[in-house]
Design a protein around this motif. Structure first.
Motif, PDB file in Angstrom:
ATOM      1  N   ASN A  83      23.519  74.787  66.688  1.00 29.06           N
ATOM      2  CA  ASN A  83      22.479  74.699  67.717  1.00 29.06           C
ATOM      3  C   ASN A  83      21.313  73.802  67.329  1.00 29.06           C
ATOM      4  O   ASN A  83      20.174  74.061  67.712  1.00 29.06           O
ATOM      5  CB  ASN A  83      21.958  76.095  68.078  1.00 29.06           C
ATOM      6  N   THR A  84      21.591  72.750  66.554  1.00 24.01           N
ATOM      7  CA  THR A  84      20.558  71.822  66.125  1.00 24.01           C
ATOM      8  C   THR A  84      20.901  70.426  66.607  1.00 24.01           C
ATOM      9  O   THR A  84      22.050  70.010  66.582  1.00 24.01           O
ATOM     10  CB  THR A  84      20.435  71.813  64.588  1.00 24.01           C
ATOM     11  N   GLU A  85      19.881  69.708  67.066  1.00 24.70           N
ATOM     12  CA  GLU A  85      20.068  68.350  67.539  1.00 24.70           C
ATOM     13  C   GLU A  85      19.445  67.379  66.542  1.00 24.70           C
ATOM     14  O   GLU A  85      18.279  67.532  66.174  1.00 24.70           O
ATOM     15  CB  GLU A  85      19.397  68.198  68.905  1.00 24.70           C
ATOM     16  N   THR A  86      20.224  66.398  66.092  1.00 26.40           N
ATOM     17  CA  THR A  86      19.753  65.405  65.135  1.00 26.40           C
ATOM     18  C   THR A  86      19.759  64.037  65.803  1.00 26.40           C
ATOM     19  O   THR A  86      20.779  63.613  66.343  1.00 26.40           O
ATOM     20  CB  THR A  86      20.675  65.358  63.895  1.00 26.40           C
ATOM     21  N   ASN A  87      18.609  63.355  65.779  1.00 25.50           N
ATOM     22  CA  ASN A  87      18.524  61.999  66.311  1.00 25.50           C
ATOM     23  C   ASN A  87      18.831  61.015  65.198  1.00 25.50           C
ATOM     24  O   ASN A  87      18.212  61.062  64.129  1.00 25.50           O
ATOM     25  CB  ASN A  87      17.137  61.718  66.889  1.00 25.50           C
ATOM     26  N   LEU A  88      19.789  60.142  65.445  1.00 24.00           N
ATOM     27  CA  LEU A  88      20.203  59.172  64.439  1.00 24.00           C
ATOM     28  C   LEU A  88      20.392  57.814  65.117  1.00 24.00           C
ATOM     29  O   LEU A  88      21.491  57.425  65.504  1.00 24.00           O
ATOM     30  CB  LEU A  88      21.500  59.641  63.763  1.00 24.00           C
ATOM     31  N   ASN A  89      19.273  57.100  65.296  1.00 23.15           N
ATOM     32  CA  ASN A  89      19.321  55.765  65.867  1.00 23.15           C
ATOM     33  C   ASN A  89      19.735  54.778  64.784  1.00 23.15           C
ATOM     34  O   ASN A  89      19.359  54.937  63.618  1.00 23.15           O
ATOM     35  CB  ASN A  89      17.959  55.367  66.429  1.00 23.15           C
ATOM     36  N   GLN A  90      20.483  53.752  65.175  1.00 16.57           N
ATOM     37  CA  GLN A  90      20.947  52.765  64.203  1.00 16.57           C
ATOM     38  C   GLN A  90      20.738  51.354  64.736  1.00 16.57           C
ATOM     39  O   GLN A  90      20.830  51.104  65.942  1.00 16.57           O
ATOM     40  CB  GLN A  90      22.430  52.962  63.892  1.00 16.57           C
ATOM     41  N   THR A  91      20.477  50.433  63.799  1.00 18.85           N
ATOM     42  CA  THR A  91      20.336  49.022  64.115  1.00 18.85           C
ATOM     43  C   THR A  91      21.375  48.268  63.309  1.00 18.85           C
ATOM     44  O   THR A  91      21.455  48.435  62.086  1.00 18.85           O
ATOM     45  CB  THR A  91      18.921  48.531  63.750  1.00 18.85           C
ATOM     46  N   LEU A  92      22.193  47.469  63.987  1.00 17.21           N
ATOM     47  CA  LEU A  92      23.240  46.708  63.309  1.00 17.21           C
ATOM     48  C   LEU A  92      22.837  45.239  63.220  1.00 17.21           C
ATOM     49  O   LEU A  92      22.223  44.693  64.137  1.00 17.21           O
ATOM     50  CB  LEU A  92      24.569  46.832  64.061  1.00 17.21           C
ATOM     51  N   LYS A  93      23.210  44.613  62.094  1.00 17.71           N
ATOM     52  CA  LYS A  93      22.920  43.201  61.878  1.00 17.71           C
ATOM     53  C   LYS A  93      24.154  42.369  62.194  1.00 17.71           C
ATOM     54  O   LYS A  93      25.284  42.770  61.876  1.00 17.71           O
ATOM     55  CB  LYS A  93      22.517  42.960  60.418  1.00 17.71           C
ATOM     56  N   ALA A  94      23.919  41.215  62.786  1.00 21.99           N
ATOM     57  CA  ALA A  94      25.021  40.306  63.102  1.00 21.99           C
ATOM     58  C   ALA A  94      25.679  39.831  61.816  1.00 21.99           C
ATOM     59  O   ALA A  94      25.012  39.597  60.805  1.00 21.99           O
ATOM     60  CB  ALA A  94      24.513  39.125  63.905  1.00 21.99           C
ATOM     61  N   SER A  95      27.004  39.729  61.842  1.00 22.98           N
ATOM     62  CA  SER A  95      27.757  39.254  60.676  1.00 22.98           C
ATOM     63  C   SER A  95      27.578  37.757  60.517  1.00 22.98           C
ATOM     64  O   SER A  95      27.363  37.038  61.486  1.00 22.98           O
ATOM     65  CB  SER A  95      29.255  39.517  60.853  1.00 22.98           C
ATOM     66  N   THR A  96      27.685  37.315  59.292  1.00 22.84           N
ATOM     67  CA  THR A  96      27.701  35.875  59.032  1.00 22.84           C
ATOM     68  C   THR A  96      29.113  35.484  58.633  1.00 22.84           C
ATOM     69  O   THR A  96      29.819  36.244  57.959  1.00 22.84           O
ATOM     70  CB  THR A  96      26.717  35.492  57.908  1.00 22.84           C
ATOM     71  N   ILE A  97      29.514  34.327  59.083  1.00 23.89           N
ATOM     72  CA  ILE A  97      30.852  33.833  58.760  1.00 23.89           C
ATOM     73  C   ILE A  97      30.701  32.746  57.717  1.00 23.89           C
ATOM     74  O   ILE A  97      30.007  31.754  57.923  1.00 23.89           O
ATOM     75  CB  ILE A  97      31.552  33.269  60.016  1.00 23.89           C
ATOM     76  N   ASN A  98      31.333  32.975  56.579  1.00 20.56           N
ATOM     77  CA  ASN A  98      31.319  31.988  55.505  1.00 20.56           C
ATOM     78  C   ASN A  98      32.673  31.314  55.434  1.00 20.56           C
ATOM     79  O   ASN A  98      33.704  31.947  55.584  1.00 20.56           O
ATOM     80  CB  ASN A  98      31.015  32.655  54.155  1.00 20.56           C
ATOM     81  N   GLY A  99      32.662  30.039  55.192  1.00 17.06           N
ATOM     82  CA  GLY A  99      33.934  29.341  55.066  1.00 17.06           C
ATOM     83  C   GLY A  99      33.835  27.938  55.614  1.00 17.06           C
ATOM     84  O   GLY A  99      32.873  27.557  56.263  1.00 17.06           O
ATOM     85  N   ASP A 100      34.872  27.187  55.353  1.00 19.57           N
ATOM     86  CA  ASP A 100      34.950  25.808  55.809  1.00 19.57           C
ATOM     87  C   ASP A 100      35.860  25.764  57.022  1.00 19.57           C
ATOM     88  O   ASP A 100      37.046  26.023  56.927  1.00 19.57           O
ATOM     89  CB  ASP A 100      35.490  24.915  54.685  1.00 19.57           C
ATOM     90  N   PHE A 101      35.273  25.476  58.150  1.00 19.61           N
ATOM     91  CA  PHE A 101      36.044  25.396  59.380  1.00 19.61           C
ATOM     92  C   PHE A 101      36.081  23.942  59.836  1.00 19.61           C
ATOM     93  O   PHE A 101      35.073  23.263  59.862  1.00 19.61           O
ATOM     94  CB  PHE A 101      35.424  26.257  60.483  1.00 19.61           C
ATOM     95  N   SER A 102      37.251  23.495  60.172  1.00 23.53           N
ATOM     96  CA  SER A 102      37.356  22.145  60.702  1.00 23.53           C
ATOM     97  C   SER A 102      38.297  22.156  61.883  1.00 23.53           C
ATOM     98  O   SER A 102      39.217  22.979  61.969  1.00 23.53           O
ATOM     99  CB  SER A 102      37.868  21.176  59.623  1.00 23.53           C
TER     100      SER A 102
END
Length: 127
Positions: free
Chosen positions: A103-122
């Motif tokens: 009978n307990t309510e827990t608030n758990l807001n979250q913020t997500l960060k955009a992923s970075t793509i590493n690599g050589d794309f051609s």
């Protein structure tokens, strides 16, 4: 043949109706659950909700998605859980030791960060 089929269907119907099925779910309404709820937001645009972000309860291997406002609500049995917050193009966030009490309510807001793509794309020609 029709009599055998009728007997078989009658047997199945009575058997199914006489069973009490209990669904093993983290939405079990028969006990005093706790609630974990919140909103999932974009890390750069903090007021922008992430619509249909996925929240997974690791111990139960169950997932739900946020609604069109980025909100979610989990009804869980009392215990300690690990929640994974995931959205395509964003880094997954892991929150450990989320305590759920009766009978307990827990608030758990979250913020997500955009992923970075590493690599050589051609771009190459397929001709």
């Amino acid at each position: 043949m029709k009599l055998k089929l009728l007997f078989f269907l009658t047997f199945i119907t009575f058997s199914a109706n006489s069973q009490s099925f209990k669904v093993n779910s983290f939405f079990d309404e028969t006990i005093n659950n706790g609630i974990v709820k919140g909103i999932v937001l974009d890390g750069e645009l903090e007021k922008t909700p992430l619509v249909f972000a996925k929240i997974t309860v690791k111990e139960l291997a169950k997932s739900i998605n946020t609604n069109t406002k980025g909100e979610y609500k989990l009804k869980l049995k009392p215990g300690i859980y690990t929640l994974l917050f995931d959205f395509i193009g964003y880094d997954t966030k892991k929150v450990v030791n989320v305590v759920v009490e009766n009978n307990t309510e827990t608030n758990l807001n979250q913020t997500l960060k955009a992923s970075t793509i590493n690599g050589d794309f051609s771009i190459t020609s397929l001709n």
